[in-house]
Design an enzyme around this catalytic site. Sequence first.
Site, short mmCIF file in Angstrom:
data_model
loop_
_atom_site.label_atom_id
_atom_site.label_comp_id
_atom_site.label_asym_id
_atom_site.label_seq_id
_atom_site.Cartn_x
_atom_site.Cartn_y
_atom_site.Cartn_z
N SER A 41 8.05 2.30 3.06
CA SER A 41 7.46 3.36 3.88
C SER A 41 8.28 4.64 3.76
CB SER A 41 7.31 2.87 5.32
OG SER A 41 6.34 3.61 6.01
N ASP A 156 1.33 0.34 3.83
CA ASP A 156 2.68 0.38 4.38
C ASP A 156 3.52 -0.87 4.07
OD1 ASP A 156 4.91 0.98 5.89
OD2 ASP A 156 3.96 0.53 7.80
#
Length: 275
Positions: A41, A156
């Site tokens: 991320s 993510d």
Amino acid sequence: MSHQKLGLALGSGGWRGLAHIGVIKSLVKNNISIDFIAGSSIGSIIGGMYAAIQNIHEIEQIASSLSFQSVVKSIFKKPSSQVSATNSQFDHFFRNILGDIKIEDLNIPFCAVASDLITGNSVNITSGSLVTAMEASSAVPIFFSPVKTSNQYLCDGGMITPVPTNTVRQMGADIIVGVNLYGGIFPIDLNQQSKLSNIKAIKIYRFLWLNQLAKTNLLSADIPLDLHIPDEDYGFFIKFLNNQKVIDYGQNSTDAIITQINQKLNSKQKSLVQK
């Protein structure tokens, strides 16, 4: 004999990821070579930028120059039921900074960690477009659409692997510095909460899960850096802007363990020489 190689595992955590800039600043200032980087991320964004630019002060300047309007217009797009395959605002923003560089052409080996919505597995991206890899790794649901490859829908990486310590060890690192951004969220002082709303409770529930995953990931680190960034904001993005305190916190926390890092590097070097 070649030196012991240090790997950075840069964790997820939204705006708290500005602390990664400070972590790298400290290592650079103390002449500690960064040989491998893996990021999830926001960790993939800061880590990927450093692997490409290799000038942490330039990256800090870019972060410090962002305005709310530039972030919204240049990075975020409206949630969509469709998947993206580059050419998003994110893609355009970072290609203006990094160009069309490929991961395999970076001087510092880099891996962006994403999550595959089809298989439910963690995916290590070690080749292809750096910007697309960063986009896939940081595609937080609701805020971003998944990134589609030939047979994957990627989002993510922090949902499965908040701190990719095992990934960077598999890349070849001897000493792993794992950076967890969730260390300061708990315990929560409910005495300062006039009312624990449903929305805030949902955010806290998500961090309960991420915090436990990150702690498990840190068990594989030689140097676990569990940053206790002081704040009670459980959001992801609003504090990206002009938050020098978070960068400084990352640097000061790393400065405090520089001796430990050097001792680890030197002790492992000596043990290999003795063998």
